[in-house]
Design a protein around this motif. Structure first.
Motif, PDB file in Angstrom:
ATOM      1  N   GLY A  75      32.336  27.429 -19.199  1.00  0.00           N
ATOM      2  CA  GLY A  75      33.649  26.890 -19.513  1.00  0.00           C
ATOM      3  C   GLY A  75      33.526  25.491 -20.061  1.00  0.00           C
ATOM      4  N   VAL A  84      38.813  26.202 -21.344  1.00  0.00           N
ATOM      5  CA  VAL A  84      38.520  27.515 -21.900  1.00  0.00           C
ATOM      6  C   VAL A  84      37.339  28.037 -21.106  1.00  0.00           C
ATOM      7  CG1 VAL A  84      37.766  28.810 -23.915  1.00  0.00           C
ATOM      8  CG2 VAL A  84      39.386  26.940 -24.184  1.00  0.00           C
ATOM      9  N   ILE A  86      34.832  31.498 -20.009  1.00  0.00           N
ATOM     10  CA  ILE A  86      34.351  32.844 -20.310  1.00  0.00           C
ATOM     11  C   ILE A  86      34.009  33.515 -18.988  1.00  0.00           C
ATOM     12  CG2 ILE A  86      32.585  34.218 -21.457  1.00  0.00           C
ATOM     13  CD1 ILE A  86      32.288  31.947 -23.469  1.00  0.00           C
ATOM     14  N   TRP A  93      33.126  40.374 -21.996  1.00  0.00           N
ATOM     15  CA  TRP A  93      33.432  38.990 -21.693  1.00  0.00           C
ATOM     16  C   TRP A  93      34.880  38.727 -22.051  1.00  0.00           C
ATOM     17  CZ3 TRP A  93      28.902  35.381 -23.585  1.00  0.00           C
ATOM     18  CH2 TRP A  93      27.792  35.601 -22.763  1.00  0.00           C
ATOM     19  N   VAL A  95      37.612  35.740 -22.728  1.00  0.00           N
ATOM     20  CA  VAL A  95      37.770  34.321 -23.019  1.00  0.00           C
ATOM     21  C   VAL A  95      39.180  33.954 -22.559  1.00  0.00           C
ATOM     22  CG1 VAL A  95      37.728  32.529 -24.773  1.00  0.00           C
ATOM     23  CG2 VAL A  95      36.214  34.510 -24.989  1.00  0.00           C
ATOM     24  N   SER A 107      40.747  36.149 -25.823  1.00  0.00           N
ATOM     25  CA  SER A 107      39.954  37.113 -26.578  1.00  0.00           C
ATOM     26  C   SER A 107      39.165  37.991 -25.618  1.00  0.00           C
ATOM     27  CB  SER A 107      38.995  36.362 -27.513  1.00  0.00           C
ATOM     28  OG  SER A 107      38.102  37.245 -28.120  1.00  0.00           O
ATOM     29  N   ARG A 108      38.837  39.210 -26.077  1.00  0.00           N
ATOM     30  CA  ARG A 108      37.931  40.123 -25.368  1.00  0.00           C
ATOM     31  C   ARG A 108      36.735  40.360 -26.268  1.00  0.00           C
ATOM     32  NH1 ARG A 108      40.228  44.103 -21.402  1.00  0.00           N
ATOM     33  NH2 ARG A 108      42.307  43.322 -20.998  1.00  0.00           N
ATOM     34  N   ARG A 109      35.561  40.289 -25.715  1.00  0.00           N
ATOM     35  CA  ARG A 109      34.339  40.513 -26.500  1.00  0.00           C
ATOM     36  C   ARG A 109      33.379  41.367 -25.681  1.00  0.00           C
ATOM     37  NH1 ARG A 109      33.478  36.317 -30.567  1.00  0.00           N
ATOM     38  NH2 ARG A 109      35.312  34.999 -30.544  1.00  0.00           N
TER      39      ARG A 109
END
Length: 140
Positions: A75, A84, A86, A93, A95, A107-109
């Protein structure tokens, strides 16, 4: 004549109440009884603390219980009270934007292939171990 009867009844009814409110001579409690009361109160408070701890553990652990499925990867601070972060959840992951009043999914990763994190230290199993580790850190 009705006033005389009213005053007679009032005197009869108020008599026992006035007699009951008169201070009676009460002996001062002994030192031993005072000590017994203090010890009993202390045991009652300690029992309430142990009972609450048992109840919290039974219900689910709360913030100290932690989660083995989620893991903070990293972070960064982007403001005074904004971050922010993770978070790893399974093979993806998340975000997250974290403020003082809100947590938002940014976000999604998918988890990167080469992303190996150092092993996470095991969570303390109980308050006594957590307290002991904090005391050890503060002494050194």
């Amino acid at each position: 004549m009705s006033i005389k009867y009213f005053l007679l009844w009032a005197a009869l009814l108020a008599g026992p109440a006035c007699a009951a409110s008169a201070p009676a001579a009460v002996a001062a409690p002994s030192a031993f009884m005072s000590l017994v009361q203090v010890v009993f109160a202390l045991l009652l408070v300690l029992g309430a603390i142990v009972g609450c701890a048992w109840l919290v553990r039974r219900i689910g652990g709360g913030a100290l219980g932690g989660s083995r499925d989620l893991r903070v990867v990293g972070g960064v601070m982007v403001g005074q009270k904004e971050r922010v972060v993770i978070v790893e959840s399974g093979d993806e992951w998340l975000v997250l934007g974290v403020t003082a009043h809100n947590v938002s999914l940014l976000s999604r990763r998918d988890k990167p292939e080469g992303a190996e994190l150092p092993p996470q230290p095991p969570l303390p199993e109980n308050f006594a171990r957590l307290f002991k580790s904090v005391l050890a850190k503060s002494k050194s």
